[in-house]
Design an enzyme around this catalytic site. Structure first.
Site, PDB file in Angstrom:
ATOM      1  N   GLY A   1       4.257 -11.977  23.188  1.00 12.69           N
ATOM      2  CA  GLY A   1       3.639 -12.125  21.561  1.00 12.69           C
ATOM      3  C   GLY A   1       4.848 -13.122  21.259  1.00 12.69           C
ATOM      4  O   GLY A   1       5.353 -13.465  22.241  1.00 12.69           O
TER       5      GLY A   1
ATOM      6  N   ALA B   1       6.766 -10.777  15.162  1.00 12.93           N
ATOM      7  CA  ALA B   1       8.395 -12.004  13.785  1.00 12.93           C
ATOM      8  C   ALA B   1       9.313 -10.198  14.888  1.00 12.93           C
ATOM      9  O   ALA B   1      10.406 -11.277  15.462  1.00 12.93           O
ATOM     10  CB  ALA B   1       8.216 -11.081  12.499  1.00 12.93           C
TER      11      ALA B   1
ATOM     12  N   LYS C   1       8.954   7.707  10.939  1.00  8.27           N
ATOM     13  CA  LYS C   1       9.215   5.772  10.822  1.00  8.27           C
ATOM     14  C   LYS C   1       7.192   5.762   9.902  1.00  8.27           C
ATOM     15  O   LYS C   1       7.129   5.501   9.483  1.00  8.27           O
ATOM     16  CB  LYS C   1       8.806   5.216  12.411  1.00  8.27           C
ATOM     17  CG  LYS C   1       8.579   3.878  12.299  1.00  8.27           C
ATOM     18  CD  LYS C   1       9.550   2.663  11.168  1.00  8.27           C
ATOM     19  CE  LYS C   1       8.729   1.626  11.672  1.00  8.27           C
ATOM     20  NZ  LYS C   1       8.382   0.879  12.391  1.00  8.27           N
TER      21      LYS C   1
ATOM     22  N   ASN D   1       6.613   4.273   7.247  1.00 10.45           N
ATOM     23  CA  ASN D   1       4.796   2.756   6.787  1.00 10.45           C
ATOM     24  C   ASN D   1       4.205   3.333   6.209  1.00 10.45           C
ATOM     25  O   ASN D   1       3.608   2.373   5.449  1.00 10.45           O
ATOM     26  CB  ASN D   1       4.639   2.582   8.047  1.00 10.45           C
ATOM     27  CG  ASN D   1       5.428   2.121   9.542  1.00 10.45           C
ATOM     28  OD1 ASN D   1       5.902   2.453  10.753  1.00 10.45           O
ATOM     29  ND2 ASN D   1       5.713   0.638   8.580  1.00 10.45           N
TER      30      ASN D   1
ATOM     31  N   GLU E   1      -2.140  -3.114  10.257  1.00  8.21           N
ATOM     32  CA  GLU E   1      -2.767  -1.179  11.154  1.00  8.21           C
ATOM     33  C   GLU E   1      -3.077  -0.323  10.519  1.00  8.21           C
ATOM     34  O   GLU E   1      -2.427   0.910  10.909  1.00  8.21           O
ATOM     35  CB  GLU E   1      -1.033  -1.595  11.454  1.00  8.21           C
ATOM     36  CG  GLU E   1      -0.844  -2.541  13.190  1.00  8.21           C
ATOM     37  CD  GLU E   1       0.625  -2.261  12.569  1.00  8.21           C
ATOM     38  OE1 GLU E   1       0.916  -1.894  14.577  1.00  8.21           O
ATOM     39  OE2 GLU E   1       1.624  -2.752  12.320  1.00  8.21           O
TER      40      GLU E   1
END
Ligand code: PAF
Length: 298
Positions: free
Chosen positions: A17, A20, A180, A184, A262
């Site tokens: 892909g 970023a 994490k 997020n 997401e």
């Protein structure tokens, strides 16, 4: 060999892909002098500007011996299916995305000599047109997920140190994924809903919401068997807000570019886990609904 010569690749790397984080990793490989190629759904060479340097990436060709797959959680199965015919018999695959790793669908696709890994990272990266910015120095945790990965520990750890280091190796990624997830669960929906940079969340006005989200996440994490210390995780969230202050989170970017977010794998995951343990998580439910509404806007 010269004493301080940089480590040379034991594997030749492909990045999937042109998101970023993937382009950040590919650029860091390239700037370290490592060969790296890109695997895209529609193969084409890619030219970007990173740290004011023009970088050119060629299309990946089979056989692929080592591949970093930093695509969204929902896109992983299709990405791996597409890669399968091009993979070397002993290829190493490193998944990296926000949310929990759903590797139970991926492991059966691989042959016994193909290694599967998961990497979770707090690096911040931002892509603006053909320019990629490293907007937040972070760190990564890397885990081998099957025996074939354990045979290549050194080579993959060394590579990920170049691409998204510093890297810590672990045998059990789950506590790190919960950690994490908590980060997020705060930064991603709040920046997406308020259309702001990560750094904005340091403002006083966001502190009550941050505290409410984290309180719920800590309750669910404890029930799931991965307790998080509230004060410690709050400090970590604040650190990531500071270190990625100039970054626009992946969810803010997804909303801004009208892409799928997401949210299901982040706050949505907290909500489904909470239901299993009969825990009330009104703030995470509300955030999930609000992001879904924004995502599905006409
Ligand atoms: O999703 C993101 O944007 C990143 O995981 C993070 C660490 C929150 C930085 O923006």
């Amino acid at each position: 060999m010269a004493q301080n010569s940089p480590p040379q690749p034991a594997l030749s790397w492909t990045v999937v892909g042109q998101g970023a984080i993937g382009l950040l990793a590919a650029s860091r490989f390239k700037l370290a002098g490592w060969p790296v190629q890109l695997w895209l759904r529609q193969p084409a060479p890619v030219d970007i500007c990173f740290n004011q340097q023009p970088l050119h990436f060629a299309c990946a060709t089979a056989p692929i011996t080592a591949v970093l797959i930093p695509v969204k959680s929902y896109a992983v199965p299709a990405a791996v299916q597409a890669l399968l015919p091009a993979l070397a018999a002993d290829a190493q695959l490193v998944l990296s995305h926000n949310g929990m790793a759903a590797t139970e669908h991926i492991l059966p696709l691989l042959s016994p000599a193909q290694g599967l890994w998961f990497l979770t990272t707090t690096h911040g990266a931002l892509k603006q047109g053909a320019t990629v910015h490293h907007t937040g120095q972070g760190q990564s945790v890397l885990a081998p997920l099957n025996p074939a990965a354990k045979n290549q520990l050194l080579a993959v750890q060394q590579a990920m140190d170049i691409a998204l280091g510093p890297v810590t190796l672990t045998d059990n990624i789950l506590p790190f994924l919960w950690h994490k997830l908590a980060i997020n669960a705060v930064i991603n929906p709040l920046t997406a809903l308020n259309n702001c940079s990560n750094g904005e969340l340091a403002k006083e006005q966001y502190q009550p919401q941050i505290s409410q989200i984290l309180t719920e996440v800590c309750q669910v994490a404890a029930a799931a068997g991965y307790p998080l210390q509230y004060a410690q995780i709050l400090e970590k969230v604040q650190q990531v807000i500071q270190s990625t202050a100039a970054n626009f989170s992946s969810m803010q970017q997804d909303i801004a570019h009208r892409r799928r977010t997401e949210i299901d794998a982040i706050n949505g995951y907290i909500v489904t886990q909470a239901a299993l343990y009969n825990i009330d998580v009104p703030y995470n439910i509300e955030l999930t609904q609000q992001v879904l509404q924004l995502q599905h806007r006409a």
